[in-house]
Write a protein that holds these residues in place. Structure first.
Motif, PDB file in Angstrom:
ATOM      1  N   ALA A   1       0.833  -1.198   0.000  1.00 44.34           N
ATOM      2  CA  ALA A   1       0.000   0.000   0.000  1.00 44.34           C
ATOM      3  C   ALA A   1       0.868   1.248   0.000  1.00 44.34           C
ATOM      4  O   ALA A   1       0.496   2.276  -0.549  1.00 44.34           O
ATOM      5  CB  ALA A   1      -0.912   0.006   1.219  1.00 44.34           C
ATOM      6  N   GLN A   2       2.021   1.135   0.617  1.00 42.50           N
ATOM      7  CA  GLN A   2       2.870   2.297   0.787  1.00 42.50           C
ATOM      8  C   GLN A   2       4.302   1.815   0.992  1.00 42.50           C
ATOM      9  O   GLN A   2       4.516   0.804   1.664  1.00 42.50           O
ATOM     10  CB  GLN A   2       2.423   3.024   2.068  1.00 42.50           C
ATOM     11  N   VAL A   3       5.244   2.530   0.409  1.00 39.27           N
ATOM     12  CA  VAL A   3       6.654   2.209   0.644  1.00 39.27           C
ATOM     13  C   VAL A   3       7.279   3.409   1.319  1.00 39.27           C
ATOM     14  O   VAL A   3       7.186   4.525   0.814  1.00 39.27           O
ATOM     15  CB  VAL A   3       7.397   1.889  -0.677  1.00 39.27           C
ATOM     16  N   ILE A   4       7.878   3.192   2.475  1.00 33.65           N
ATOM     17  CA  ILE A   4       8.475   4.307   3.213  1.00 33.65           C
ATOM     18  C   ILE A   4       9.980   4.091   3.282  1.00 33.65           C
ATOM     19  O   ILE A   4      10.446   3.199   3.998  1.00 33.65           O
ATOM     20  CB  ILE A   4       7.891   4.414   4.633  1.00 33.65           C
ATOM     21  N   PRO A   5      10.781   4.865   2.536  1.00 30.95           N
ATOM     22  CA  PRO A   5      12.225   4.777   2.699  1.00 30.95           C
ATOM     23  C   PRO A   5      12.589   5.439   4.033  1.00 30.95           C
ATOM     24  O   PRO A   5      12.224   6.587   4.265  1.00 30.95           O
ATOM     25  CB  PRO A   5      12.787   5.563   1.516  1.00 30.95           C
ATOM     26  N   LEU A   6      13.227   4.709   4.907  1.00 30.76           N
ATOM     27  CA  LEU A   6      13.550   5.255   6.228  1.00 30.76           C
ATOM     28  C   LEU A   6      14.898   5.968   6.175  1.00 30.76           C
ATOM     29  O   LEU A   6      15.745   5.622   5.356  1.00 30.76           O
ATOM     30  CB  LEU A   6      13.596   4.117   7.251  1.00 30.76           C
ATOM     31  N   PRO A   7      15.110   6.917   7.046  1.00 34.51           N
ATOM     32  CA  PRO A   7      16.389   7.647   7.001  1.00 34.51           C
ATOM     33  C   PRO A   7      17.523   6.890   7.683  1.00 34.51           C
ATOM     34  O   PRO A   7      18.373   7.491   8.310  1.00 34.51           O
ATOM     35  CB  PRO A   7      16.062   8.959   7.721  1.00 34.51           C
ATOM     36  N   PHE A   8      17.502   5.572   7.638  1.00 36.09           N
ATOM     37  CA  PHE A   8      18.572   4.777   8.249  1.00 36.09           C
ATOM     38  C   PHE A   8      19.161   3.835   7.215  1.00 36.09           C
ATOM     39  O   PHE A   8      18.467   3.379   6.316  1.00 36.09           O
ATOM     40  CB  PHE A   8      18.033   3.922   9.406  1.00 36.09           C
ATOM     41  N   THR A   9      20.443   3.543   7.387  1.00 29.03           N
ATOM     42  CA  THR A   9      21.059   2.539   6.529  1.00 29.03           C
ATOM     43  C   THR A   9      21.723   1.506   7.418  1.00 29.03           C
ATOM     44  O   THR A   9      22.148   1.816   8.531  1.00 29.03           O
ATOM     45  CB  THR A   9      22.121   3.166   5.607  1.00 29.03           C
ATOM     46  N   ASP A  10      21.813   0.288   6.920  1.00 28.70           N
ATOM     47  CA  ASP A  10      22.459  -0.739   7.718  1.00 28.70           C
ATOM     48  C   ASP A  10      23.966  -0.688   7.481  1.00 28.70           C
ATOM     49  O   ASP A  10      24.475   0.214   6.817  1.00 28.70           O
ATOM     50  CB  ASP A  10      21.854  -2.116   7.425  1.00 28.70           C
TER      51      ASP A  10
ATOM     52  N   ASP B   1       1.453  -2.903   4.145  1.00 30.39           N
ATOM     53  CA  ASP B   1       0.522  -3.629   3.287  1.00 30.39           C
ATOM     54  C   ASP B   1      -0.902  -3.120   3.512  1.00 30.39           C
ATOM     55  O   ASP B   1      -1.132  -2.189   4.271  1.00 30.39           O
ATOM     56  CB  ASP B   1       0.659  -5.139   3.473  1.00 30.39           C
ATOM     57  N   ARG B   2      -1.827  -3.773   2.847  1.00 35.54           N
ATOM     58  CA  ARG B   2      -3.207  -3.288   2.863  1.00 35.54           C
ATOM     59  C   ARG B   2      -3.825  -3.392   4.262  1.00 35.54           C
ATOM     60  O   ARG B   2      -4.713  -2.645   4.619  1.00 35.54           O
ATOM     61  CB  ARG B   2      -4.033  -4.111   1.869  1.00 35.54           C
ATOM     62  N   ASN B   3      -3.344  -4.326   5.056  1.00 29.16           N
ATOM     63  CA  ASN B   3      -3.912  -4.502   6.387  1.00 29.16           C
ATOM     64  C   ASN B   3      -3.135  -3.726   7.442  1.00 29.16           C
ATOM     65  O   ASN B   3      -3.190  -4.055   8.625  1.00 29.16           O
ATOM     66  CB  ASN B   3      -3.933  -5.987   6.746  1.00 29.16           C
ATOM     67  N   SER B   4      -2.383  -2.728   6.982  1.00 23.02           N
ATOM     68  CA  SER B   4      -1.611  -1.856   7.872  1.00 23.02           C
ATOM     69  C   SER B   4      -0.552  -2.600   8.672  1.00 23.02           C
ATOM     70  O   SER B   4      -0.235  -2.210   9.785  1.00 23.02           O
ATOM     71  CB  SER B   4      -2.528  -1.088   8.826  1.00 23.02           C
ATOM     72  N   TYR B   5      -0.026  -3.672   8.140  1.00 22.66           N
ATOM     73  CA  TYR B   5       1.147  -4.283   8.746  1.00 22.66           C
ATOM     74  C   TYR B   5       2.373  -3.707   8.074  1.00 22.66           C
ATOM     75  O   TYR B   5       2.365  -3.454   6.867  1.00 22.66           O
ATOM     76  CB  TYR B   5       1.130  -5.805   8.550  1.00 22.66           C
ATOM     77  N   GLY B   6       3.417  -3.512   8.866  1.00 25.12           N
ATOM     78  CA  GLY B   6       4.648  -2.996   8.299  1.00 25.12           C
ATOM     79  C   GLY B   6       5.631  -4.136   8.087  1.00 25.12           C
ATOM     80  O   GLY B   6       5.751  -5.026   8.928  1.00 25.12           O
TER      81      GLY B   6
ATOM     82  N   GLU C   1       9.841 -12.169  11.893  1.00 25.05           N
ATOM     83  CA  GLU C   1      10.345 -11.120  12.773  1.00 25.05           C
ATOM     84  C   GLU C   1      10.528  -9.788  12.035  1.00 25.05           C
ATOM     85  O   GLU C   1      10.834  -8.790  12.653  1.00 25.05           O
ATOM     86  CB  GLU C   1      11.638 -11.552  13.467  1.00 25.05           C
ATOM     87  N   TYR C   2      10.345  -9.786  10.732  1.00 28.03           N
ATOM     88  CA  TYR C   2      10.451  -8.519  10.002  1.00 28.03           C
ATOM     89  C   TYR C   2       9.084  -7.903   9.778  1.00 28.03           C
ATOM     90  O   TYR C   2       8.927  -6.991   8.994  1.00 28.03           O
ATOM     91  CB  TYR C   2      11.169  -8.738   8.672  1.00 28.03           C
ATOM     92  N   CYS C   3       8.070  -8.455  10.419  1.00 30.72           N
ATOM     93  CA  CYS C   3       6.715  -7.947  10.248  1.00 30.72           C
ATOM     94  C   CYS C   3       6.273  -7.278  11.542  1.00 30.72           C
ATOM     95  O   CYS C   3       6.545  -7.772  12.623  1.00 30.72           O
ATOM     96  CB  CYS C   3       5.806  -9.121   9.890  1.00 30.72           C
ATOM     97  N   PHE C   4       5.636  -6.133  11.404  1.00 34.88           N
ATOM     98  CA  PHE C   4       5.239  -5.371  12.580  1.00 34.88           C
ATOM     99  C   PHE C   4       3.775  -4.974  12.458  1.00 34.88           C
ATOM    100  O   PHE C   4       3.305  -4.649  11.371  1.00 34.88           O
ATOM    101  CB  PHE C   4       6.086  -4.099  12.707  1.00 34.88           C
ATOM    102  N   SER C   5       3.110  -4.973  13.581  1.00 36.98           N
ATOM    103  CA  SER C   5       1.715  -4.528  13.559  1.00 36.98           C
ATOM    104  C   SER C   5       1.682  -3.042  13.895  1.00 36.98           C
ATOM    105  O   SER C   5       2.611  -2.498  14.479  1.00 36.98           O
ATOM    106  CB  SER C   5       0.893  -5.323  14.547  1.00 36.98           C
ATOM    107  N   SER C   6       0.605  -2.419  13.525  1.00 38.53           N
ATOM    108  CA  SER C   6       0.526  -0.973  13.739  1.00 38.53           C
ATOM    109  C   SER C   6      -0.771  -0.640  14.454  1.00 38.53           C
ATOM    110  O   SER C   6      -1.663  -1.481  14.573  1.00 38.53           O
ATOM    111  CB  SER C   6       0.568  -0.250  12.405  1.00 38.53           C
ATOM    112  N   LYS C   7      -0.865   0.557  14.914  1.00 42.49           N
ATOM    113  CA  LYS C   7      -2.113   1.013  15.521  1.00 42.49           C
ATOM    114  C   LYS C   7      -2.470   2.380  14.971  1.00 42.49           C
ATOM    115  O   LYS C   7      -1.590   3.151  14.564  1.00 42.49           O
ATOM    116  CB  LYS C   7      -1.995   1.044  17.038  1.00 42.49           C
ATOM    117  N   GLU C   8      -3.755   2.649  14.998  1.00 46.96           N
ATOM    118  CA  GLU C   8      -4.228   3.940  14.504  1.00 46.96           C
ATOM    119  C   GLU C   8      -4.091   4.948  15.626  1.00 46.96           C
ATOM    120  O   GLU C   8      -4.575   4.733  16.732  1.00 46.96           O
ATOM    121  CB  GLU C   8      -5.680   3.809  14.061  1.00 46.96           C
ATOM    122  N   LEU C   9      -3.423   6.061  15.342  1.00 50.02           N
ATOM    123  CA  LEU C   9      -3.220   7.069  16.372  1.00 50.02           C
ATOM    124  C   LEU C   9      -4.224   8.195  16.259  1.00 50.02           C
ATOM    125  O   LEU C   9      -4.700   8.717  17.241  1.00 50.02           O
ATOM    126  CB  LEU C   9      -1.818   7.667  16.249  1.00 50.02           C
TER     127      LEU C   9
END
Lengths: 300, 983
Positions: free
Chosen positions: B585-594, B605-610, B658-666
């Motif tokens: 649904a959305q791609v967010i490039p983060l300001p961090f590099t490994d 994704d569509r279900n608001s999982y990151g 472990e690379y999947c995260f749930s989110s909440k609506e703020l």
């Protein structure tokens, strides 16, 4: 070379034309005429200033004075405020009361919004303490439509650690359009510092402030646009451009003239012996006189 | 004299630094313009009479163009615009190209040689439906033939001479869909045959001269029809039945409609899964694609079918062309390991190939998708054929005599997204620049240049000088330059092809048709979405190549699985590709590099999982540290809703990912659906640099800019006014502009424009927003500016507090404290309607900004931000004037010199991208649509460098002359002094 010269000429022309343009513009637009009957012409934008949004209702609710008491057809309504601690579900937390005032044009609008908080239960207090420890979110929600609460809620959250001071100071900034709440900005009354220290309030009760914001009308396109239109309509009632000083008007002619005169004078002083006798003060011969010294310079 | 002369030179030198606009001969030095047409949908070759060296094509970018068959150059071209798709194309009277567009409602005729429009007729369309254009084949020049157009329930007969509607016939039958129009030879009768939704076959017999309905006949086909049909000859129609298992031949010219039915399994003698009909246009024959086999069958007059040829795995089949009387030829393309096999067959002897060619094709062009053929007479009087092939990457090839005569990279007309990559660093010891050519050449060049300077050059010489300048190798090198002008612009096209263009001259450095974005069994109908920078090496810039992330998805729906692909920026090699299990649904490039300098990307994704990428333990460690301060927002335009989200913790899904995260609506903002509808969302560019945090007022007061990367501009319009301009009255229309903080959902500013409506184009930069809309009351376009300032930092103005350290300049900023903001706004009229808006970006953000406006004329206008300053007043005071405040005018000026596209048009302009260079004064501008245009602009002129054509020789001569003059005058004065003393 020629390009540069032409560029120079072009720049000069451009700057002259630009400055002329600016002058013209400012000259035309300087009317200080008061157009009182603009309503009659149906010109938009000249509405009287809407003072309401300038003085948002910003008092702690319980002590508020009542400026709208004169309104006749107003209806009291109330809707619930719900809250959630972190991931818990929403539970009722208080009640908003407001009055619906119908305007003669447009739909009803919300006024006199105030909130009364339920006292925190023991369980809620514990949940809140847990939030503070975990630096988690405290979330509130209100129905999007206050008259007929539907499935849509307006949600707003804050880090719980921002709230505690003496009591739990909170502030609701509610943006509303008619009976619809658009957005609620929920937060602490003061600033919230970062990093957020863990601090418990002295008194476990909410001290609430509400602030209702309604829509703000955009200021119309430059007000003089209307004046211009009015001017074009024929009633050009002596809107004269202000007089420019002589110098401001003709400097571009005066400076070269001055230079020429100065040049002539210096040359004439350097070579008094070469002054021919036959030069009288007529216009035509003056130009000859101007050219003369140049020729003399070349001879030297 | 010498002093005077040198002074004059010095003055000229000073003036030369002020160059603002461009001279005619400077065009093309720093900019390039490329013209494209898009993926070809239909092509018609010129008839013998009209000269045969051109082909007219209609494309999916709604372009009609005439191309040179020898070189592929565009003779003429018309871009019809987004809302006017071309459906059909034909040639009539041997001199007009007829195009039917907008679902059969607009018919236009263009003059073949020069592309001038001869006539245009708009036709009444009752309901949207398939449109059909029938141009009589035997269109004699002297005869006034009628063009038949069916569209939206109406049949129109239009004179091909002047576009006059001769007659019109409505077919009011419910669900009637025309499948074929036929006019038997010399006929005064037209047959219109079609199906209704309940499988009735309807034949209408119409008088060709008057449009009078002569006969109406309808018969129901008992087994039902699928709606797919082909007209095989003037009296036969082949259709698929409702079960798509058998073919039905319909003879409709006889007095009663007769059917003949044949199961496909009998035809191919095997079971099958899919079947579709292919248009072949050969008289009495048709082709059907059964699974991956193409079956060519002949229809006998009795309606019986006979299979004449079965071909396995062909790519496509062309329409037929008439060779001689009764002899028709068609082409077929087969694809086998990087070669395409072209074969041409004739209808009366289908088994033999009269021409067989095999051409090697760049594998990055993919498969052939469409083919159009044309014949010519060879020197030995036999038939020769040339074929126009449309490839999978939307490029167009002309094949003749077994070789590719020319190719056009027309995929570049449909760019989806773009990014920029730096070129490799120049390595010591590897000389990229060639040694200067021989001395004579060098001298000749300089002589020419000297001639040009002295204005002695002839027109030819000028052209040579121009060519030399353009060839100037400096700007086309494949290494990084000191000023940062040389880069690679990397574009992703709709076809899933990634191309790298050199900013020097726009040539293609590499191109790759991504295998992961090609149609395959796992992924049918892939869609290319975005391109991001994946890996930008800084530590090992010499020996590591940067790489890019290309994001796509499989299928139209919002829950279609995503595809990621990583491509090397220097070579175009696909390094890695992943088929995702979740949607994008959305791609967010983060300001961090490994630790490998790979940028972290969070895919929602569509279900608001990151989902975090790259999936390495290192990246997850970095991510977990920063997780609590990651927020994002999502826009639901249908529900008029903006929501804010934050990450909560690990996924609560079953799989232990472990690379999947749930989110909440703020937070959420819901615009009342009856009064507001989201029209535009705009945000600041993430890589924008702000140099000055404060603005000093005229009265030496400081205003602190509210600079937050989380500021989102949203604009809503009233639902009634969301359509075209003029669809709503000024009373119904209103536009509300919002500035929203995306972390807390706080509305920073909200303002209503009564009587205004979209389309809205907005650009956000630093602390300001500029947006463009239409004012219904003033009947003009307007541009508004909002500047937002932070009042809470105003206490820092106290010098004593600064000295005593009681300021909050160094305290961290959190979105949760509510800063007091003040807003300044102003509105100006603007003459043009706008297609895109952008703002210049420079390396350090010092240079003043220009707003780049893509005008309706497909040009890019650079407008100084100073004109959009809300502080402009009618009578600026002296101090304000010194600061550069322009007196207030109601309209924004359009200065013709400030078009950064100068005389070019970027047809079909869609977006403008600005790229900062290392040189602070300069911005690279890449604008794309159907065309591409690249240039570099300097909003405050090139104050930090000398222009490229700066004459160092002149400077040297001036200095020498000055020194000489000083010496001469010194000697003279010495002599004079001596004379004085002797006197």
């Amino acid at each position: 070379m020629s390009r540069r010269r032409s560029l120079l000429a072009f720049l000069l022309l451009l700057s002259i034309s630009l400055s002329l343009f600016c002058w013209n513009a400012s000259a035309d637009f300087q009317s200080d005429e008061l157009l009182q009957d603009d309503e009659e012409f149906g010109l938009e934008g000249a509405r009287s200033p809407d003072l309401e949004h300038l003085n948002p209702i910003r008092t702690p609710i319980r002590r508020r004075s009542d400026p709208d008491s004169s309104s006749s057809d107003s209806k009291a309504i109330q809707f619930t405020l719900e809250h959630a601690f972190g991931d818990s579900g929403f539970s009722p937390a208080g009640t908003f009361t407001a009055r619906l005032k119908s305007r003669n044009h447009g739909g009803p609008t919300l006024t006199k919004l105030r909130v009364s908080r339920n006292t925190l239960t023991h369980a809620e207090k514990e949940a809140f303490e847990k939030l503070l420890k975990e630096d988690d979110f405290y979330t509130i929600r209100v129905p999007s439509n206050v008259l007929s609460p539907g499935p849509d809620y307006i949600v707003s959250s804050i880090k719980a650690r921002c709230l505690p001071r003496e009591t739990l100071d909170e502030q609701f900034v509610i943006h509303a359009v008619g009976v619809n709440i658009l957005a609620v900005n929920y937060g602490s009354a003061g600033p919230c510092q970062y990093p957020r220290p863990l601090k418990f309030p002295a008194k476990w009760s909410f001290n609430s402030y509400t602030l209702l914001k309604t829509s703000e009308e955009a200021p119309r396109t430059p007000a003089f646009a209307e004046e211009l239109l009015a001017g074009e309509n024929g009633e050009d009632e002596g809107v004269k451009p202000p007089e420019k000083s002589f110098w401001a008007k003709y400097w571009m002619y005066l400076i070269p003239l001055g230079l020429i005169v100065m040049n002539t004078v210096t040359q004439a002083m350097n070579m008094p012996e070469e002054q021919a006798g036959g030069q009288s003060g007529t216009q035509a011969q003056q130009t000859v006189a101007q050219r003369g010294p140049n020729a003399a310079a070349r001879r030297r | 004299m010498a002093v005077r002369a040198s002074l004059f030179f010095l003055f000229l030198l000073l003036c030369s630094l002020l160059a603002a606009a461009l001279y005619e001969d400077q065009v093309g030095i720093a900019d390039w313009h490329q013209k494209y047409i898009g993926k070809t949908k239909q092509a018609v070759f010129h008839t013998q009479k009209a000269g045969r060296k051109r082909v007219v094509v209609a494309t999916e970018e709604n372009v009609i163009a005439s191309l040179d068959l020898r070189s592929g150059d565009i003779y003429w071209r018309h871009v019809l615009g987004k809302n006017d798709p071309v459906d059909q194309i034909g040639i009539t009277l041997g001199k007009y190209v007829v195009t039917l567009s907008s679902e059969g409602s607009v018919l236009r005729a263009w003059n073949l040689p020069d592309g001038q429009m001869s006539w245009e007729t708009s036709l009444e369309v009752l309901k949207p439906s398939k449109s059909l254009l029938y141009v009589p084949a035997n269109a004699g020049v002297e005869k006034d033939n009628l063009i038949l157009v069916y569209g939206g329930g109406c049949l129109h007969a239009i004179s091909s001479v002047d576009g006059e509607v001769a007659w019109k016939k409505e077919f009011s039958l419910e669900g009637f869909n025309v499948q074929g129009i036929s006019q038997p030879l010399g006929g005064s009768i037209i047959y219109i045959v079609g199906f209704t939704s309940n499988s009735q076959v309807v034949v209408n017999k119409v008088n060709a001269k008057t449009g009078e309905l002569l006969n109406h006949n309808s018969v129901a086909y008992p087994r039902g029809l699928s709606g797919e049909a082909l007209q095989v000859s003037s009296d036969l129609l082949v259709a698929l039945d409702a079960a798509r298992s058998s073919l039905v031949t319909i003879n409709f010219q006889a007095s009663d409609i007769s059917f003949h039915h044949m199961a496909i399994s009998n035809l191919v003698q095997k079971s099958f899964v899919t079947v579709s009909l292919l248009p072949l246009n050969v008289n009495g024959m048709f082709a059907a694609k059964v699974d991956s086999t193409v079956v060519i069958a002949r229809v006998k007059d009795t309606g019986e079918l006979k299979v004449t040829e079965k071909i396995n795995d062909p790519s496509c089949v062309s329409d037929a062309i008439l060779l001689t009387e009764g002899q028709e030829a068609f082409a077929m393309v087969q694809h086998a390991d990087n070669r395409i096999h072209l074969s041409i067959r004739v209808n009366n002897d289908i088994a033999t190939e009269i021409l067989k060619e095999s051409i090697s094709v760049d594998p990055q062009r993919g498969h052939a998708q469409k083919i159009f053929i044309n014949n010519y007479v060879r020197t030995d009087r036999s038939h020769g054929f040339r074929a126009l092939i449309v490839m999978e990457d939307h490029s167009l090839l002309l094949v003749q005599q077994g070789a590719i005569v020319w190719s056009r990279e027309d995929g570049l007309a449909s760019i989806v997204d773009s990014t920029v990559s730096e070129l490799p660093v120049e390595k010591v010891g590897v000389s990229v620049a060639k040694v200067e050519e021989n001395l004579l050449e060098w001298l000749k060049g300089h002589m020419l240049k000297l001639k040009g300077t002295l204005m002695l050059a002839s027109a030819e010489d000028v052209a040579t000088i121009q060519g030399m300048r353009l060839k100037n190798s400096e700007k086309n090198k494949m290494t990084r330059d000191h000023n940062g002008f040389r880069k690679l612009v990397i574009v992703l096209t709709k076809a899933g092809k990634v191309l790298a263009l050199h900013t020097g001259d726009g040539r293609i450095i590499w191109s790759v048709l991504l295998p992961s974005l090609r149609e395959s069994d796992v992924c049918d109908s892939p869609i290319a979405l975005n391109i991001y920078q994946w890996h930008v090496p800084h530590h090992h810039a010499m020996d590591e190549n940067p790489s890019l992330l290309i994001v796509g998805k499989c299928g139209q729906s919002s829950d279609a699985p995503g595809v990621l692909s990583v491509v090397d920026s220097y070579t175009g090699k696909e390094l890695n590709s992943i088929m995702l299990a979740h949607s994008i649904a959305q791609v967010i490039p983060l300001p961090f590099t490994d630790s490998n300098e790979q940028r972290l990307h969070l895919i929602i994704d569509r279900n608001s999982y990151g989902h975090l990428y790259p999936r390495t333990p290192d990246s997850i460690n970095i991510f977990l540290r920063e997780m609590s301060s990651i927020y994002w927002y999502s826009v639901d335009a249908e529900k008029s809703m903006i929501r804010g989200h934050a990450l909560k913790g690990k996924c609560d899904l079953d799989s232990a990912d472990e690379y999947c995260f749930s989110s909440k609506e703020l937070w959420s903002i819901i615009f009342p659906s009856e009064s507001e509808k989201i029209a535009t969302i705009a945000t600041r560019k993430m890589n924008e640099v702000v140099h000055t945090q404060a603005k000093v007022n005229v009265d030496h007061d400081v205003m602190y800019k509210y600079i937050s990367k989380n500021m989102v501009f949203a604009a809503t319009v009233s639902p009634k006014a969301s359509g075209e301009i003029g669809s709503a009255t000024p009373e119904e229309a209103s536009l509300v502009a919002y500035l929203i903080d995306a972390v807390t959902g706080r509305i920073l500013h909200r303002v209503t424009h009564q009587g205004a409506q979209g389309p809205i184009h907005a650009v956000v930069s630093e602390n300001w927003v500029v947006y463009h809309y239409f004012n219904l009351r003033a009947h003009r376009y307007e541009m508004s500016v909002i500047e937002i300032y932070d009042q809470s930092r105003a206490v820092n103005k106290d010098v004593w507090k600064l000295i005593l350290g009681k300021h909050n300049l160094t305290s961290p900023i959190t979105s949760y404290s509510r800063p007091e903001v003040v807003v300044k706004t102003q509105t100006y009229f603007f003459t043009h309607s706008v297609k895109a808006v952008a703002v210049t970006a420079t390396a350090k953000g010092i240079t003043s900004k220009q707003v780049l406006i893509g005008t309706i004329g497909d040009q890019v206008l650079a407008l100084d931000k100073r004109f959009l300053d809300p502080r402009r007043t009618l009578n600026p005071s002296q101090a304000e004037k010194e600061e550069g405040i322009i007196p207030l005018t109601d309209t924004l000026p359009i200065i013709p010199q400030s078009y950064s596209t100068h005389s070019h048009q970027v047809e079909g302009l869609r977006d403008i991208v600005t790229i900062p260079t290392k040189l602070e004064s300069t911005t690279l501008v890449f604008s794309y649509g159907v065309d591409l245009f690249f240039t570099r602009i300097a909003p405050s002129r090139t104050y930090d460098s000398l222009t490229e054509d700066f004459s160092y020789a002149l400077l040297l001569i001036t200095i020498i002359a000055l020194v000489a003059a000083i010496i001469v005058t010194w000697i003279l004065s010495e002599k004079k002094e001596l004379r004085e003393k002797w006197r």
